[in-house]
Scaffold this motif. Structure first.
Motif, mmCIF file in Angstrom:
data_model
loop_
_atom_site.group_PDB
_atom_site.id
_atom_site.type_symbol
_atom_site.label_atom_id
_atom_site.label_comp_id
_atom_site.label_asym_id
_atom_site.label_seq_id
_atom_site.Cartn_x
_atom_site.Cartn_y
_atom_site.Cartn_z
ATOM 1 N N GLY A 14 125.332 100.568 -9.317
ATOM 2 C CA GLY A 14 125.122 100.473 -7.878
ATOM 3 C C GLY A 14 126.421 100.219 -7.153
ATOM 4 O O GLY A 14 127.464 99.983 -7.764
ATOM 5 N N GLY A 15 126.390 100.245 -5.840
ATOM 6 C CA GLY A 15 127.595 100.068 -5.025
ATOM 7 C C GLY A 15 128.307 98.756 -5.282
ATOM 8 O O GLY A 15 129.519 98.718 -5.462
ATOM 9 N N VAL A 47 124.780 107.316 -9.322
ATOM 10 C CA VAL A 47 125.002 107.808 -7.967
ATOM 11 C C VAL A 47 125.229 109.310 -8.106
ATOM 12 O O VAL A 47 126.013 109.740 -8.956
ATOM 13 C CB VAL A 47 126.242 107.141 -7.323
ATOM 14 C CG1 VAL A 47 126.502 107.717 -5.937
ATOM 15 C CG2 VAL A 47 126.061 105.629 -7.263
ATOM 16 N N TYR A 106 125.957 114.481 -3.025
ATOM 17 C CA TYR A 106 125.073 115.035 -2.003
ATOM 18 C C TYR A 106 124.902 116.533 -2.237
ATOM 19 O O TYR A 106 125.843 117.245 -2.574
ATOM 20 C CB TYR A 106 125.639 114.796 -0.602
ATOM 21 C CG TYR A 106 124.797 115.424 0.479
ATOM 22 C CD1 TYR A 106 123.648 114.798 0.911
ATOM 23 C CD2 TYR A 106 125.143 116.656 1.017
ATOM 24 C CE1 TYR A 106 122.845 115.382 1.885
ATOM 25 C CE2 TYR A 106 124.350 117.238 1.990
ATOM 26 C CZ TYR A 106 123.202 116.597 2.419
ATOM 27 O OH TYR A 106 122.420 117.183 3.371
ATOM 28 N N LYS A 153 126.414 110.197 -2.891
ATOM 29 C CA LYS A 153 127.791 110.277 -2.395
ATOM 30 C C LYS A 153 127.848 111.398 -1.368
ATOM 31 O O LYS A 153 127.685 112.564 -1.692
ATOM 32 C CB LYS A 153 128.754 110.544 -3.553
ATOM 33 C CG LYS A 153 130.166 110.971 -3.162
ATOM 34 C CD LYS A 153 130.892 109.906 -2.374
ATOM 35 C CE LYS A 153 132.338 110.239 -2.150
ATOM 36 N NZ LYS A 153 132.614 111.172 -1.082
ATOM 37 N N GLU A 194 132.251 110.452 2.890
ATOM 38 C CA GLU A 194 132.487 109.064 2.481
ATOM 39 C C GLU A 194 133.775 108.968 1.670
ATOM 40 O O GLU A 194 134.104 109.861 0.890
ATOM 41 C CB GLU A 194 131.335 108.540 1.615
ATOM 42 C CG GLU A 194 130.081 108.285 2.366
ATOM 43 C CD GLU A 194 128.964 107.778 1.452
ATOM 44 O OE1 GLU A 194 128.093 107.085 1.967
ATOM 45 O OE2 GLU A 194 128.967 108.086 0.253
ATOM 46 N N SER A 197 120.628 105.211 -7.365
ATOM 47 C CA SER A 197 120.801 104.119 -6.407
ATOM 48 C C SER A 197 121.546 104.525 -5.143
ATOM 49 O O SER A 197 121.550 103.781 -4.167
ATOM 50 C CB SER A 197 121.528 102.951 -7.065
ATOM 51 O OG SER A 197 122.819 103.344 -7.472
ATOM 52 N N ASP A 198 122.168 105.720 -5.156
ATOM 53 C CA ASP A 198 122.925 106.134 -3.979
ATOM 54 C C ASP A 198 123.230 107.628 -4.070
ATOM 55 O O ASP A 198 123.102 108.239 -5.128
ATOM 56 C CB ASP A 198 124.235 105.351 -3.882
ATOM 57 C CG ASP A 198 124.803 105.304 -2.470
ATOM 58 O OD1 ASP A 198 124.240 105.942 -1.554
ATOM 59 O OD2 ASP A 198 125.827 104.628 -2.280
#
Length: 143
Positions: free
Chosen positions: A45-46, A87, A90, A128, A132, A125-126
């Motif tokens: 996670g981040g 992660v 996109y 990219k 960003e 969890s995310d």
């Protein structure tokens, strides 16, 4: 000629004794297998990624930790279960990336550690986003 009285010789040499595989070994194998999958931006996670990147900058504190970040395993004598936090980039199909991650991890762990992988649970969890900034990406793809 001498006789070996009392010496028992039985079974193939490969079946004499026991081999134990530590959890960290399976975690490292799984972590490296995930890195080979296109569409995976990072592991963990981040917060874990940012803390890990700071820890790795300190001499002697973070050696070898980045490959197991986001990886949790349970290893038995014949089976293993693996949980991953990733992660993704996109625009990729999360379903396709998750399937490719499972294939890669199962193949690597079963081949290298000789453990049947009963499950690979993946938490995305995310994502990219293209605009960003990089937040301590552990590895880089070909640029």
């Amino acid at each position: 000629m001498t006789e070996n009285a009392g010496v028992r010789r039985g079974g193939a040499p490969g079946s004499r004794g026991r081999t134990t595989v530590a959890d960290v070994v399976v975690a490292k194998i799984a972590g490296m297998a995930v890195r080979d999958v296109p569409g995976v931006y990072a592991m963990g996670g981040g917060f874990a990624r940012s803390m890990g990147s700071m820890r790795e900058r300190m001499p002697g504190a973070g050696a070898g930790k980045s490959v197991t970040r986001g990886v949790s395993v349970e290893v038995g004598e014949v089976q293993a279960a693996i949980d991953l936090e990733i992660v993704v980039d996109y625009g990729v199909s999360i379903t396709d990336v998750a399937g490719a991650v499972r294939e890669s991890v199962i193949s690597a762990v079963e081949r290298m550690a000789g453990r049947e992988v009963v499950e690979v649970n993946i938490m995305v969890s995310d994502v990219k986003l293209p605009d960003e900034e990089d937040e301590g990406q552990e590895w880089q793809r070909v640029q």
